[in-house]
Motif scaffolding. Sequence first.
Motif, PDB file in Angstrom:
ATOM      1  N   SER A   1     100.268 -37.960  -2.463  1.00 53.93           N
ATOM      2  CA  SER A   1      99.485 -38.320  -3.644  1.00 53.93           C
ATOM      3  C   SER A   1      98.781 -37.090  -4.212  1.00 53.93           C
ATOM      4  O   SER A   1      98.731 -36.892  -5.436  1.00 53.93           O
ATOM      5  N   ALA A   2      98.235 -36.243  -3.325  1.00 53.45           N
ATOM      6  CA  ALA A   2      97.587 -35.004  -3.784  1.00 53.45           C
ATOM      7  C   ALA A   2      98.591 -34.081  -4.450  1.00 53.45           C
ATOM      8  O   ALA A   2      98.271 -33.397  -5.439  1.00 53.45           O
ATOM      9  N   ALA A   3      99.819 -34.057  -3.942  1.00 55.46           N
ATOM     10  CA  ALA A   3     100.859 -33.217  -4.547  1.00 55.46           C
ATOM     11  C   ALA A   3     101.231 -33.706  -5.945  1.00 55.46           C
ATOM     12  O   ALA A   3     101.629 -32.907  -6.804  1.00 55.46           O
ATOM     13  N   CYS A   4     101.098 -35.019  -6.159  1.00 51.53           N
ATOM     14  CA  CYS A   4     101.485 -35.601  -7.451  1.00 51.53           C
ATOM     15  C   CYS A   4     100.377 -35.514  -8.499  1.00 51.53           C
ATOM     16  O   CYS A   4     100.679 -35.386  -9.696  1.00 51.53           O
ATOM     17  N   TRP A   5      99.113 -35.620  -8.089  1.00 49.35           N
ATOM     18  CA  TRP A   5      98.031 -35.674  -9.062  1.00 49.35           C
ATOM     19  C   TRP A   5      97.895 -34.330  -9.777  1.00 49.35           C
ATOM     20  O   TRP A   5      97.676 -33.300  -9.150  1.00 49.35           O
ATOM     21  N   MET A   6      98.070 -34.356 -11.093  1.00 53.91           N
ATOM     22  CA  MET A   6      97.989 -33.142 -11.906  1.00 53.91           C
ATOM     23  C   MET A   6      98.851 -32.014 -11.326  1.00 53.91           C
ATOM     24  O   MET A   6      98.498 -30.837 -11.369  1.00 53.91           O
ATOM     25  N   ARG A   7     100.000 -32.416 -10.783  1.00 56.05           N
ATOM     26  CA  ARG A   7     100.997 -31.499 -10.202  1.00 56.05           C
ATOM     27  C   ARG A   7     100.482 -30.718  -9.004  1.00 56.05           C
ATOM     28  O   ARG A   7     100.995 -29.649  -8.665  1.00 56.05           O
ATOM     29  N   GLY A   8      99.467 -31.252  -8.352  1.00 55.48           N
ATOM     30  CA  GLY A   8      99.055 -30.657  -7.101  1.00 55.48           C
ATOM     31  C   GLY A   8      97.589 -30.282  -7.026  1.00 55.48           C
ATOM     32  O   GLY A   8      97.140 -29.376  -7.725  1.00 55.48           O
ATOM     33  N   ILE A   9      96.836 -31.012  -6.204  1.00 49.73           N
ATOM     34  CA  ILE A   9      95.438 -30.670  -5.950  1.00 49.73           C
ATOM     35  C   ILE A   9      95.257 -30.482  -4.441  1.00 49.73           C
ATOM     36  O   ILE A   9      96.154 -30.764  -3.648  1.00 49.73           O
ATOM     37  N   ASP A  10      94.094 -30.004  -4.058  1.00 51.44           N
ATOM     38  CA  ASP A  10      93.806 -29.744  -2.648  1.00 51.44           C
ATOM     39  C   ASP A  10      93.790 -31.030  -1.828  1.00 51.44           C
ATOM     40  O   ASP A  10      93.438 -32.106  -2.332  1.00 51.44           O
ATOM     41  N   PHE A  11      94.149 -30.880  -0.554  1.00 49.49           N
ATOM     42  CA  PHE A  11      93.855 -31.964   0.376  1.00 49.49           C
ATOM     43  C   PHE A  11      93.575 -31.376   1.759  1.00 49.49           C
ATOM     44  O   PHE A  11      93.979 -30.250   2.076  1.00 49.49           O
ATOM     45  N   ILE A  12      92.816 -32.131   2.520  1.00 50.76           N
ATOM     46  CA  ILE A  12      92.420 -31.744   3.868  1.00 50.76           C
ATOM     47  C   ILE A  12      92.883 -32.834   4.827  1.00 50.76           C
ATOM     48  O   ILE A  12      92.712 -34.019   4.563  1.00 50.76           O
ATOM     49  N   GLN A  13      93.482 -32.411   5.921  1.00 55.34           N
ATOM     50  CA  GLN A  13      93.912 -33.357   6.942  1.00 55.34           C
ATOM     51  C   GLN A  13      92.821 -33.514   7.996  1.00 55.34           C
ATOM     52  O   GLN A  13      92.334 -32.534   8.559  1.00 55.34           O
ATOM     53  N   MET A  14      92.428 -34.766   8.258  1.00 58.37           N
ATOM     54  CA  MET A  14      91.534 -35.099   9.363  1.00 58.37           C
ATOM     55  C   MET A  14      92.252 -36.122  10.245  1.00 58.37           C
ATOM     56  O   MET A  14      91.987 -37.321  10.186  1.00 58.37           O
ATOM     57  N   PRO A  15      93.204 -35.660  11.057  1.00 55.99           N
ATOM     58  CA  PRO A  15      93.999 -36.593  11.863  1.00 55.99           C
ATOM     59  C   PRO A  15      93.186 -37.253  12.956  1.00 55.99           C
ATOM     60  O   PRO A  15      92.349 -36.617  13.610  1.00 55.99           O
ATOM     61  N   THR A  16      93.432 -38.543  13.166  1.00 54.54           N
ATOM     62  CA  THR A  16      92.686 -39.301  14.172  1.00 54.54           C
ATOM     63  C   THR A  16      93.591 -39.848  15.264  1.00 54.54           C
ATOM     64  O   THR A  16      93.118 -40.570  16.144  1.00 54.54           O
ATOM     65  N   THR A  17      94.895 -39.541  15.224  1.00 47.57           N
ATOM     66  CA  THR A  17      95.805 -39.942  16.283  1.00 47.57           C
ATOM     67  C   THR A  17      96.388 -38.689  16.920  1.00 47.57           C
ATOM     68  O   THR A  17      96.456 -37.623  16.289  1.00 47.57           O
ATOM     69  N   LEU A  18      96.838 -38.811  18.146  1.00 49.97           N
ATOM     70  CA  LEU A  18      97.430 -37.668  18.831  1.00 49.97           C
ATOM     71  C   LEU A  18      98.683 -37.200  18.103  1.00 49.97           C
ATOM     72  O   LEU A  18      98.904 -35.994  17.924  1.00 49.97           O
ATOM     73  N   LEU A  19      99.518 -38.138  17.667  1.00 51.13           N
ATOM     74  CA  LEU A  19     100.745 -37.760  16.990  1.00 51.13           C
ATOM     75  C   LEU A  19     100.456 -36.958  15.723  1.00 51.13           C
ATOM     76  O   LEU A  19     101.101 -35.938  15.456  1.00 51.13           O
ATOM     77  N   ALA A  20      99.487 -37.393  14.948  1.00 49.37           N
ATOM     78  CA  ALA A  20      99.152 -36.672  13.727  1.00 49.37           C
ATOM     79  C   ALA A  20      98.571 -35.300  14.042  1.00 49.37           C
ATOM     80  O   ALA A  20      98.845 -34.318  13.351  1.00 49.37           O
ATOM     81  N   MET A  21      97.757 -35.209  15.097  1.00 44.41           N
ATOM     82  CA  MET A  21      97.154 -33.924  15.447  1.00 44.41           C
ATOM     83  C   MET A  21      98.208 -32.887  15.808  1.00 44.41           C
ATOM     84  O   MET A  21      98.107 -31.721  15.414  1.00 44.41           O
ATOM     85  N   VAL A  22      99.213 -33.301  16.570  1.00 46.25           N
ATOM     86  CA  VAL A  22     100.167 -32.324  17.081  1.00 46.25           C
ATOM     87  C   VAL A  22     101.367 -32.117  16.167  1.00 46.25           C
ATOM     88  O   VAL A  22     102.136 -31.187  16.372  1.00 46.25           O
ATOM     89  N   ASP A  23     101.527 -32.979  15.158  1.00 46.72           N
ATOM     90  CA  ASP A  23     102.750 -32.858  14.370  1.00 46.72           C
ATOM     91  C   ASP A  23     102.534 -33.046  12.877  1.00 46.72           C
ATOM     92  O   ASP A  23     102.549 -32.093  12.116  1.00 46.72           O
ATOM     93  N   SER A  24     102.315 -34.269  12.421  1.00 46.59           N
ATOM     94  CA  SER A  24     102.434 -34.544  10.985  1.00 46.59           C
ATOM     95  C   SER A  24     101.349 -33.898  10.142  1.00 46.59           C
ATOM     96  O   SER A  24     101.554 -33.648   8.946  1.00 46.59           O
ATOM     97  N   SER A  25     100.183 -33.596  10.721  1.00 46.80           N
ATOM     98  CA  SER A  25      99.107 -32.994   9.922  1.00 46.80           C
ATOM     99  C   SER A  25      99.334 -31.512   9.657  1.00 46.80           C
ATOM    100  O   SER A  25      98.694 -30.931   8.773  1.00 46.80           O
ATOM    101  N   VAL A  26     100.234 -30.895  10.410  1.00 47.01           N
ATOM    102  CA  VAL A  26     100.459 -29.448  10.333  1.00 47.01           C
ATOM    103  C   VAL A  26     101.810 -29.173   9.674  1.00 47.01           C
ATOM    104  O   VAL A  26     102.825 -29.723  10.095  1.00 47.01           O
ATOM    105  N   GLY A  27     101.812 -28.361   8.636  1.00 45.08           N
ATOM    106  CA  GLY A  27     103.093 -27.932   8.073  1.00 45.08           C
ATOM    107  C   GLY A  27     103.385 -28.365   6.663  1.00 45.08           C
ATOM    108  O   GLY A  27     104.350 -27.904   6.061  1.00 45.08           O
TER     109      GLY A  27
END
Length: 372
Positions: free
Chosen positions: A117-143
């Motif tokens: 959604s952040a990538a789409c709004w006005m063709r890209g705005i900032d976003f910050i990841q605050m992962p709360t699951t182990l899977l998100a911490m080690v994988d999906s939040s990074v990259g």
Amino acid sequence: MNKPPLHSINVALGLRSYPVWVGSGLLDDPARWRPLLRGRHALVVSNTTVAPLYLPRVEAGLEGLHWSSFLLDDGEVHKSFANVGRVLDALGRLGATRDACVIALGGGVVGDLAGFSAACWMRGIDFIQMPTTLLAMVDSSVGGKTGVNLPVGKNLAGAFHQPRAVIADIDTLATLPAREYRAGLAEVVKGAAIGDEAFFVWLEQHADALAARDVETVLEAIARKVQYKAGVVARDETEQGERALLNFGHTFGHALETAGHYTSLLHGEAVAIGMLLAAQLSERSGMSEPGDTARLEQLLHALGLPLAIPPGMDTEQLLQWMRLDKKNTAGQLRLILWRGIGRAEIVGAVPEREVAATLDAAIANGRQVPAT
């Protein structure tokens, strides 16, 4: 008890480099992350499970900003274009300008959808990841991989959009259900399996401590996996080569998730089964030895992860979904296989008959515990 150490890992992408902070009490430390918000608008995207637990902590750091929140229902089925539209509507109601920031507070579903959604709004705005699951911490939040699912397959629509930072507060793992925690361990194993044999040995040695959620062991595992992934992303941000190795087990896994309508298996559970299938296919193809497959199977079992294809799924059904995988080229299956622990590689034009034979054997076997 002493506070666990803070790990700071840099994802080195030149001017777009960003930190991944892994530690305790980070959500309660806005002095660390508040300066990353460049404008006066912020939208916190979370879900109905996580928000009651952790949104008040984030709110305290947003004082003085014009901000609001958008809550999803919990579950993979809600990672959809319809909910992207709702997030964009929320940004519109907020009056978000190009210096606004989307904050993703939750697991992989929240992070993927908020980032897209952040990538789409006005063709890209900032976003910050605050992962709360182990899977998100080690994988999906990074990259910077963001996206949504479609009825015909998982993550088929998306964009590369890097966050400003990843704030992985391990305190949130205290409220993570046991099944979700175990699912996250699959992505930890994956990083070791594809490119770090020493880390794989470490995981074998510390499997009991990880299964018991020993804080220092979990923190070390998260930091080592993030450090590995950060290096891969820095070398191949948009998955033109090496980064594709991070999809080990995912072609099988995504097919399993889709066949189960995103409800029968968690992502990490599907990846665990998918990694084992990829190892079995590698062994069948003469690329690896049975001992490597057995070690992977035993580690996954020790961490409490499923090993068998769920009942009711058949080979042709799974092949149908695998043919839609993003890695495929010229209508041929392109899979991540291995030559043993720590030695994964991209293999093109994998014969469907070999994949089918691997699936047939796994379905017929239905093994729930590793061979001894």
